[in-house]
Design a protein around this motif. Structure first.
Motif, PDB file in Angstrom:
ATOM      1  N   GLY A 108     -29.134  19.451 -92.789  1.00  0.00           N
ATOM      2  CA  GLY A 108     -30.554  19.151 -92.620  1.00  0.00           C
ATOM      3  C   GLY A 108     -31.065  18.073 -93.542  1.00  0.00           C
ATOM      4  O   GLY A 108     -32.259  18.018 -93.852  1.00  0.00           O
ATOM      5  N   ARG A 109     -30.166  17.183 -93.968  1.00  0.00           N
ATOM      6  CA  ARG A 109     -30.558  16.162 -94.956  1.00  0.00           C
ATOM      7  C   ARG A 109     -30.458  14.742 -94.400  1.00  0.00           C
ATOM      8  O   ARG A 109     -30.375  13.775 -95.153  1.00  0.00           O
ATOM      9  CB  ARG A 109     -29.665  16.291 -96.204  1.00  0.00           C
ATOM     10  CG  ARG A 109     -29.923  17.561 -97.008  1.00  0.00           C
ATOM     11  CD  ARG A 109     -28.888  17.776 -98.085  1.00  0.00           C
ATOM     12  NE  ARG A 109     -28.668  16.586 -98.894  1.00  0.00           N
ATOM     13  CZ  ARG A 109     -27.573  16.365 -99.630  1.00  0.00           C
ATOM     14  NH1 ARG A 109     -26.591  17.263 -99.606  1.00  0.00           N
ATOM     15  NH2 ARG A 109     -27.453  15.277-100.349  1.00  0.00           N
ATOM     16  N   LEU A 110     -30.482  14.605 -93.070  1.00  0.00           N
ATOM     17  CA  LEU A 110     -30.414  13.280 -92.464  1.00  0.00           C
ATOM     18  C   LEU A 110     -31.725  13.010 -91.722  1.00  0.00           C
ATOM     19  O   LEU A 110     -32.007  13.618 -90.682  1.00  0.00           O
ATOM     20  CB  LEU A 110     -29.228  13.205 -91.495  1.00  0.00           C
ATOM     21  CG  LEU A 110     -28.833  11.804 -91.024  1.00  0.00           C
ATOM     22  CD1 LEU A 110     -28.345  10.944 -92.190  1.00  0.00           C
ATOM     23  CD2 LEU A 110     -27.765  11.863 -89.945  1.00  0.00           C
ATOM     24  N   ASN A 111     -32.509  12.109 -92.269  1.00  0.00           N
ATOM     25  CA  ASN A 111     -33.844  11.838 -91.744  1.00  0.00           C
ATOM     26  C   ASN A 111     -33.795  10.744 -90.676  1.00  0.00           C
ATOM     27  O   ASN A 111     -34.008   9.569 -90.956  1.00  0.00           O
ATOM     28  CB  ASN A 111     -34.766  11.414 -92.907  1.00  0.00           C
ATOM     29  CG  ASN A 111     -36.146  11.013 -92.445  1.00  0.00           C
ATOM     30  OD1 ASN A 111     -36.644  11.542 -91.445  1.00  0.00           O
ATOM     31  ND2 ASN A 111     -36.773  10.078 -93.139  1.00  0.00           N
ATOM     32  N   LEU A 112     -33.480  11.149 -89.435  1.00  0.00           N
ATOM     33  CA  LEU A 112     -33.359  10.176 -88.348  1.00  0.00           C
ATOM     34  C   LEU A 112     -34.711   9.934 -87.681  1.00  0.00           C
ATOM     35  O   LEU A 112     -35.546  10.845 -87.610  1.00  0.00           O
ATOM     36  CB  LEU A 112     -32.364  10.682 -87.302  1.00  0.00           C
ATOM     37  CG  LEU A 112     -30.909  10.837 -87.767  1.00  0.00           C
ATOM     38  CD1 LEU A 112     -30.074  11.478 -86.667  1.00  0.00           C
ATOM     39  CD2 LEU A 112     -30.319   9.483 -88.151  1.00  0.00           C
ATOM     40  N   PRO A 113     -34.938   8.714 -87.165  1.00  0.00           N
ATOM     41  CA  PRO A 113     -36.175   8.447 -86.432  1.00  0.00           C
ATOM     42  C   PRO A 113     -36.242   9.313 -85.178  1.00  0.00           C
ATOM     43  O   PRO A 113     -35.202   9.661 -84.613  1.00  0.00           O
ATOM     44  CB  PRO A 113     -36.059   6.961 -86.051  1.00  0.00           C
ATOM     45  CG  PRO A 113     -35.010   6.398 -86.941  1.00  0.00           C
ATOM     46  CD  PRO A 113     -34.080   7.522 -87.248  1.00  0.00           C
ATOM     47  N   PRO A 114     -37.456   9.670 -84.710  1.00  0.00           N
ATOM     48  CA  PRO A 114     -37.553  10.451 -83.472  1.00  0.00           C
ATOM     49  C   PRO A 114     -37.013   9.657 -82.285  1.00  0.00           C
ATOM     50  O   PRO A 114     -36.962   8.425 -82.316  1.00  0.00           O
ATOM     51  CB  PRO A 114     -39.061  10.708 -83.330  1.00  0.00           C
ATOM     52  CG  PRO A 114     -39.731   9.731 -84.232  1.00  0.00           C
ATOM     53  CD  PRO A 114     -38.764   9.402 -85.318  1.00  0.00           C
ATOM     54  N   GLN A 115     -36.613  10.374 -81.238  1.00  0.00           N
ATOM     55  CA  GLN A 115     -36.009   9.728 -80.064  1.00  0.00           C
ATOM     56  C   GLN A 115     -36.929   8.683 -79.431  1.00  0.00           C
ATOM     57  O   GLN A 115     -36.473   7.658 -78.947  1.00  0.00           O
ATOM     58  CB  GLN A 115     -35.641  10.783 -79.020  1.00  0.00           C
ATOM     59  CG  GLN A 115     -34.340  11.509 -79.347  1.00  0.00           C
ATOM     60  CD  GLN A 115     -33.868  12.382 -78.193  1.00  0.00           C
ATOM     61  OE1 GLN A 115     -34.682  12.917 -77.440  1.00  0.00           O
ATOM     62  NE2 GLN A 115     -32.566  12.556 -78.054  1.00  0.00           N
ATOM     63  N   GLU A 116     -38.250   8.967 -79.442  1.00  0.00           N
ATOM     64  CA  GLU A 116     -39.196   8.021 -78.843  1.00  0.00           C
ATOM     65  C   GLU A 116     -39.162   6.688 -79.591  1.00  0.00           C
ATOM     66  O   GLU A 116     -39.223   5.615 -78.973  1.00  0.00           O
ATOM     67  CB  GLU A 116     -40.631   8.578 -78.880  1.00  0.00           C
ATOM     68  CG  GLU A 116     -40.830   9.878 -78.137  1.00  0.00           C
ATOM     69  CD  GLU A 116     -40.305  11.091 -78.890  1.00  0.00           C
ATOM     70  OE1 GLU A 116     -40.172  11.035 -80.136  1.00  0.00           O
ATOM     71  OE2 GLU A 116     -39.995  12.107 -78.219  1.00  0.00           O
ATOM     72  N   LEU A 117     -39.051   6.740 -80.921  1.00  0.00           N
ATOM     73  CA  LEU A 117     -39.002   5.512 -81.716  1.00  0.00           C
ATOM     74  C   LEU A 117     -37.687   4.777 -81.464  1.00  0.00           C
ATOM     75  O   LEU A 117     -37.669   3.544 -81.333  1.00  0.00           O
ATOM     76  CB  LEU A 117     -39.159   5.838 -83.208  1.00  0.00           C
ATOM     77  CG  LEU A 117     -39.056   4.645 -84.177  1.00  0.00           C
ATOM     78  CD1 LEU A 117     -40.033   3.536 -83.803  1.00  0.00           C
ATOM     79  CD2 LEU A 117     -39.288   5.108 -85.618  1.00  0.00           C
TER      80      LEU A 117
END
Length: 383
Positions: free
Chosen positions: A207-216
């Motif tokens: 839970g430590r990977l801050n990925l952009p949301p799919q929409e972005l």
């Protein structure tokens, strides 16, 4: 007749956080022996699957240019001696990292007939580059490309990744602006895919990977398509953009579902209707070659049904799509007869169009490419 060869160099001086390709740290590895074994494999492959002339050679990795000058020269001499590339029209590509290439290495490649370089740039944001495990910085990109052009290289491509941890649209737009200011003939832009056995995968599990949301991420892809087109680079494949005449002929081999040699540890090839995978670990790759055998881990004879499915999901990656008449000539059956259901469904969804003798993705289809490709799997009776 096989017209392309992929050669894998698994050595890296560092391991990027997103990379799942077959690779090992360079230090302490049997590099010289590996190059010698590549020569043996080339000899065995050409004996087993003869060809008169190659149109493309692609040397990837790993990081092929992590080899020292002497090793790089021997590798190039080996390729020149063993593989019959068309010297006048052949495309000969080396992958490289910015900052890895000295003038001497560039001259070795140029004098060996290499006529295309593909750089893994990924981003022009130094903080982001550090975060994803890259060792180069934006300044290295400018310096290496300028040096390559001075040596004589004009066919240069760079890779960019979007959807990186913490990446914003503003940051990605800045990367696009800086990339396009270089006025190169070819660009590739891929969304980040988090693969198992990578640093990013382990971080994601915690839970430590801050990925952009799919929409972005989807908006970033739309931005790539829009900006590239505005700069006169046509999108000839889902992730690839080029000035006319600079499309990657080697990668088109894959998307056209054509056969090619896969040479090296962990390499995959497609020869005489068989998908072939080599052993990945160096010792397991080298041992059979020392015994006079090909280092094959697994071999799969592609059925007619699988060939037709591959023709669709690979060919639909190309902007031009898959041509109806050549499909019929190749498989002796109408495409619309074999794939009537998925074609109808995807056209109704607005993801595919059938026009001018081609089936191709719509703009919306490019955004949902994987969904479209999967619709063509498991349709045909494998025979």
């Amino acid at each position: 007749m096989i017209k392309s060869a992929y050669i894998h160099i698994p050595f890296c001086e560092h391991i990027c956080h997103y990379c799942d390709f077959n690779k090992v740290f360079l230090q302490g590895q049997p590099v010289d022996e590996y190059i010698q074994m590549l020569k043996e494999e080339m000899r065995f492959q050409l004996a087993a699957y003869p060809t008169d002339e190659l149109k493309t050679i692609f040397v990837g990795g790993g990081t092929p240019t992590s080899l020292n000058e002497k090793q790089l020269a021997i590798l190039c001499e080996t390729i020149d001696e063993m593989l019959p590339l068309n010297k006048q029209f052949g495309e000969y590509t080396f992958e490289a990292n910015p900052g890895d290439l000295s003038r001497e290495k560039l001259e070795i490649l140029y004098n060996a007939g290499v006529n295309r370089l593909s750089f893994g740039v990924q981003s022009f944001n130094d903080q982001l580059l550090q975060k994803i495990g890259r060792t180069h910085r934006a300044a290295d990109v400018y310096e290496t490309i300028e040096l390559a052009q001075k040596v004589g290289f004009s066919n240069i491509s760079i890779d960019l990744i979007y959807g990186l941890p913490g990446q914003t649209m503003e940051d990605f737009q800045d990367t696009l602006n800086r990339a396009l200011a270089l006025d190169l003939p070819h660009y590739s832009s891929y969304s980040l895919i988090v693969e198992p056995k990578t640093v990013f995968y382990n971080l994601m599990q915690k839970g430590r990977l801050n990925l952009p949301p799919q929409e972005l991420e989807a908006s970033m892809y739309e931005r790539v398509m829009e900006v590239m087109e505005r700069h006169g680079l046509h999108q000839y494949e889902i992730s690839n953009f080029a000035k006319t005449g600079f499309e990657s002929q080697h990668n088109l081999t894959y998307w056209n579902n054509a056969e090619y040699y896969g040479i090296g540890a962990g390499a995959h090839g497609y020869t005489q209707g068989k998908r072939i995978a080599n052993y990945g670990p160096l010792k397991k790759y080298i041992t059979p070659l020392q015994a006079g055998k090909l280092p094959v881990l697994e071999e799969h004879l592609v059925s007619l049904g699988e060939q037709m499915e591959e023709e669709m999901f690979l060919g639909l990656r190309k902007t031009e799509g898959v041509a109806l008449e050549p499909f019929k000539e190749k498989y002796f059956v109408e495409m619309e007869e074999v794939f009537s259901q998925p074609l109808k469904q995807q056209v109704e969804k607005g993801l595919l169009t059938i026009e001018d003798g081609f089936v191709r993705l719509t703009k919306q289809g490019r955004l949902l490419g994987n969904e479209v490709f999967q619709a063509f799997l498991g349709i045909v009776e494998n025979s």
